[in-house]
Design a protein around this motif. Structure first.
Motif, PDB file in Angstrom:
ATOM      1  N   ASN A 232       0.863  -1.189   0.000  1.00  0.00           N
ATOM      2  CA  ASN A 232       0.000   0.000   0.000  1.00  0.00           C
ATOM      3  C   ASN A 232       0.893   1.230   0.000  1.00  0.00           C
ATOM      4  OD1 ASN A 232      -2.088   1.760   0.152  1.00  0.00           O
ATOM      5  ND2 ASN A 232      -2.526   1.406   2.333  1.00  0.00           N
ATOM      6  N   ARG A 233       1.168   1.719  -1.196  1.00  0.00           N
ATOM      7  CA  ARG A 233       2.086   2.863  -1.338  1.00  0.00           C
ATOM      8  C   ARG A 233       1.275   4.132  -1.478  1.00  0.00           C
ATOM      9  NH1 ARG A 233       3.649   6.159  -5.340  1.00  0.00           N
ATOM     10  NH2 ARG A 233       5.682   7.168  -5.085  1.00  0.00           N
ATOM     11  N   ARG A 234       1.587   5.061  -0.664  1.00  0.00           N
ATOM     12  CA  ARG A 234       0.913   6.353  -0.756  1.00  0.00           C
ATOM     13  C   ARG A 234       1.968   7.439  -0.599  1.00  0.00           C
ATOM     14  NH1 ARG A 234      -4.224   6.570   2.744  1.00  0.00           N
ATOM     15  NH2 ARG A 234      -4.831   5.136   1.076  1.00  0.00           N
ATOM     16  N   LYS A 235       1.963   8.371  -1.489  1.00  0.00           N
ATOM     17  CA  LYS A 235       2.964   9.424  -1.488  1.00  0.00           C
ATOM     18  C   LYS A 235       2.701  10.387  -0.348  1.00  0.00           C
ATOM     19  CE  LYS A 235       5.004  12.989  -4.417  1.00  0.00           C
ATOM     20  NZ  LYS A 235       6.359  12.458  -4.223  1.00  0.00           N
ATOM     21  N   SER A 239       4.064  19.843   1.317  1.00  0.00           N
ATOM     22  CA  SER A 239       3.462  21.168   1.199  1.00  0.00           C
ATOM     23  C   SER A 239       2.343  21.121   0.163  1.00  0.00           C
ATOM     24  CB  SER A 239       4.497  22.219   0.797  1.00  0.00           C
ATOM     25  OG  SER A 239       4.971  21.951  -0.505  1.00  0.00           O
ATOM     26  N   LEU A 240       1.512  22.176   0.225  1.00  0.00           N
ATOM     27  CA  LEU A 240       0.444  22.288  -0.762  1.00  0.00           C
ATOM     28  C   LEU A 240       1.015  22.499  -2.166  1.00  0.00           C
ATOM     29  CD1 LEU A 240      -2.044  24.570   1.225  1.00  0.00           C
ATOM     30  CD2 LEU A 240      -2.255  22.123   0.794  1.00  0.00           C
ATOM     31  N   ASP A 241       2.098  23.219  -2.248  1.00  0.00           N
ATOM     32  CA  ASP A 241       2.720  23.456  -3.553  1.00  0.00           C
ATOM     33  C   ASP A 241       3.208  22.148  -4.163  1.00  0.00           C
ATOM     34  OD1 ASP A 241       3.782  25.337  -5.583  1.00  0.00           O
ATOM     35  OD2 ASP A 241       5.717  24.544  -4.903  1.00  0.00           O
ATOM     36  N   GLU A 272      -8.348  13.879  -9.859  1.00  0.00           N
ATOM     37  CA  GLU A 272      -9.055  14.807  -8.978  1.00  0.00           C
ATOM     38  C   GLU A 272      -9.378  14.146  -7.637  1.00  0.00           C
ATOM     39  OE1 GLU A 272     -12.448  16.172 -11.055  1.00  0.00           O
ATOM     40  OE2 GLU A 272     -11.306  17.401 -12.503  1.00  0.00           O
ATOM     41  N   THR A 273      -9.811  12.879  -7.730  1.00  0.00           N
ATOM     42  CA  THR A 273     -10.120  12.147  -6.499  1.00  0.00           C
ATOM     43  C   THR A 273      -8.871  11.951  -5.658  1.00  0.00           C
ATOM     44  OG1 THR A 273     -11.912  10.977  -7.647  1.00  0.00           O
ATOM     45  CG2 THR A 273     -11.114  10.022  -5.574  1.00  0.00           C
ATOM     46  N   ALA A 274      -7.762  11.561  -6.349  1.00  0.00           N
ATOM     47  CA  ALA A 274      -6.521  11.345  -5.620  1.00  0.00           C
ATOM     48  C   ALA A 274      -5.992  12.641  -5.015  1.00  0.00           C
ATOM     49  CB  ALA A 274      -5.484  10.732  -6.555  1.00  0.00           C
ATOM     50  N   GLU A 275      -6.151  13.746  -5.739  1.00  0.00           N
ATOM     51  CA  GLU A 275      -5.681  15.032  -5.228  1.00  0.00           C
ATOM     52  C   GLU A 275      -6.493  15.458  -4.009  1.00  0.00           C
ATOM     53  OE1 GLU A 275      -4.563  19.494  -6.921  1.00  0.00           O
ATOM     54  OE2 GLU A 275      -5.770  18.109  -8.132  1.00  0.00           O
ATOM     55  N   SER A 276      -7.784  15.209  -4.059  1.00  0.00           N
ATOM     56  CA  SER A 276      -8.630  15.543  -2.904  1.00  0.00           C
ATOM     57  C   SER A 276      -8.213  14.746  -1.672  1.00  0.00           C
ATOM     58  CB  SER A 276     -10.103  15.283  -3.243  1.00  0.00           C
ATOM     59  OG  SER A 276     -10.522  16.087  -4.332  1.00  0.00           O
ATOM     60  N   GLU A 280      -6.694  16.109   1.849  1.00  0.00           N
ATOM     61  CA  GLU A 280      -7.333  15.744   3.116  1.00  0.00           C
ATOM     62  C   GLU A 280      -6.313  15.154   4.084  1.00  0.00           C
ATOM     63  OE1 GLU A 280     -10.981  12.826   4.659  1.00  0.00           O
ATOM     64  OE2 GLU A 280     -10.633  13.159   2.528  1.00  0.00           O
ATOM     65  N   GLU A 281      -5.452  14.250   3.588  1.00  0.00           N
ATOM     66  CA  GLU A 281      -4.434  13.651   4.433  1.00  0.00           C
ATOM     67  C   GLU A 281      -3.398  14.658   4.877  1.00  0.00           C
ATOM     68  OE1 GLU A 281      -2.735  10.381   2.416  1.00  0.00           O
ATOM     69  OE2 GLU A 281      -4.557   9.141   2.469  1.00  0.00           O
ATOM     70  N   PHE A 282      -3.074  15.646   3.991  1.00  0.00           N
ATOM     71  CA  PHE A 282      -2.094  16.657   4.357  1.00  0.00           C
ATOM     72  C   PHE A 282      -2.591  17.511   5.524  1.00  0.00           C
ATOM     73  CE2 PHE A 282      -0.508  21.001   3.933  1.00  0.00           C
ATOM     74  CZ  PHE A 282       0.854  20.800   4.087  1.00  0.00           C
ATOM     75  N   PHE A 283      -3.872  17.883   5.492  1.00  0.00           N
ATOM     76  CA  PHE A 283      -4.402  18.709   6.551  1.00  0.00           C
ATOM     77  C   PHE A 283      -4.593  17.912   7.836  1.00  0.00           C
ATOM     78  CE2 PHE A 283      -5.860  21.407   2.942  1.00  0.00           C
ATOM     79  CZ  PHE A 283      -5.198  22.563   3.323  1.00  0.00           C
ATOM     80  N   LYS A 284      -4.823  16.585   7.713  1.00  0.00           N
ATOM     81  CA  LYS A 284      -4.942  15.755   8.906  1.00  0.00           C
ATOM     82  C   LYS A 284      -3.605  15.612   9.625  1.00  0.00           C
ATOM     83  CE  LYS A 284      -8.902  12.946   7.518  1.00  0.00           C
ATOM     84  NZ  LYS A 284      -9.379  11.562   7.205  1.00  0.00           N
ATOM     85  N   SER A 285      -2.532  15.565   8.815  1.00  0.00           N
ATOM     86  CA  SER A 285      -1.212  15.397   9.417  1.00  0.00           C
ATOM     87  C   SER A 285      -0.740  16.729   9.939  1.00  0.00           C
ATOM     88  CB  SER A 285      -0.228  14.887   8.398  1.00  0.00           C
ATOM     89  OG  SER A 285      -0.102  15.838   7.350  1.00  0.00           O
TER      90      SER A 285
END
Length: 285
Positions: A232-235, A239-241, A272-276, A280-285
């Motif tokens: 299960n690889r997830r990048k 940052s948002l950039d 688009e789904t992956a970016e969303s 979401e994960e970025f803001f959770k972390s």
């Protein structure tokens, strides 16, 4: 000329004969003088015969014969004298007149050559000055062309450097991704296989756009191999950039892949789904 109106005698005939004998001997090796003497003697014969005819007006056969004989004797005298005198005149001509004429012709030729050379020098000088004037007038254009060439060369060099960097970054992204999961991939996607892709489809002879597009496809193959392996690889984004740049690269790579519109829309929807999710994960972390 009194003898012309008198009777022909032996002495006169003998003189003509001697002149002809000696004259023919003198012009023996000069055929052109021999022919000229004959023509002159023939002319003299007709001139004297006409003169006699006018002077005596012969009416009897004996008088006509006498006119012809005297004309013939005079022409023989002329022929013999001509043969004797012409060689001397020809020698005098060859020794004096011809050299003078030759020298005169050579002098005229040299003068003509000097005039031609002087004219040519003037033409050459005029042409040289015209070329120099043209060169001076074209100096601004040449300087502008040189500056434009330098700017273009610098731009080309910058483009080559930028494209080289883009290719290297694209290959490096694939290499880092494969090395990061080398254990999980195992023999499914070896380092040698990756190098083969680089050497065949992602060389410096390919454009940067082609290398980036193929790098995106290659990373997709590696991710698919990870999925098959159950990883299960997830990048992880820092940052948002980084998120925006990552998915922008994916979208551009998909557009360059020349998919049909329906497939491209599906890919865009997935991105688009992956970016969303990534946001979401970025803001959770």
């Amino acid at each position: 000329m009194d003898w012309l109106t008198g009777e022909l005698n032996f002495g006169m005939v003998s003189l003509v004969a001697l002149l002809l004998v000696f004259g023919s001997h003198v012009v023996r090796e000069r055929p052109e003088l021999h022919r000229f003497g004959k023509r002159l003697a023939m002319l003299a014969f007709f001139v004297v015969a006409i003169w006699y005819w006018y002077l005596w007006e012969p009416s009897e056969a004996e008088e006509v014969v006498g006119v012809l004989l005297r004309s013939l004797a005079f022409s023989g005298l002329v022929l013999g004298c001509t043969w004797l005198v012409l060689p001397s005149l020809a020698f005098l001509r060859d020794a004096t007149i011809r050299p003078v004429l030759r020298a005169w012709r050579e002098y005229r030729l040299r003068c003509r050559q000097k005039r031609v050379a002087a004219t040519q020098r003037i033409v050459d000088e005029t042409e040289r000055r015209r070329r120099e004037a043209d060169w001076q007038r074209s100096t601004p254009e040449r300087e502008q062309a040189r500056r434009d060439a330098e700017v273009q060369a610098q731009a080309d060099a910058a483009n080559r450097t930028r494209d080289k960097h883009r290719r290297e970054e694209a290959r490096l992204s694939c290499l880092l991704l494969r090395d990061q999961y080398s254990t999980e991939l195992g023999s499914r996607f070896t380092r040698e296989r990756l190098e083969e892709y680089f050497a065949t489809y992602m060389t410096d002879s390919h454009s940067a756009e082609e290398v980036e597009s193929r790098a995106a496809q290659l990373r997709g193959m590696i991710e698919e191999a990870l999925t098959v392996s159950g990883v299960n690889r997830r990048k992880r984004f820092q940052s948002l950039d980084e998120i925006a740049k990552y998915f922008l690269q994916l979208r551009e790579a998909a557009k360059r892949a020349n998919y049909d519109p329906d497939t491209l829309d599906s890919i865009e929807s997935l991105y688009e789904t992956a970016e969303s999710k990534a946001l979401e994960e970025f803001f959770k972390s």
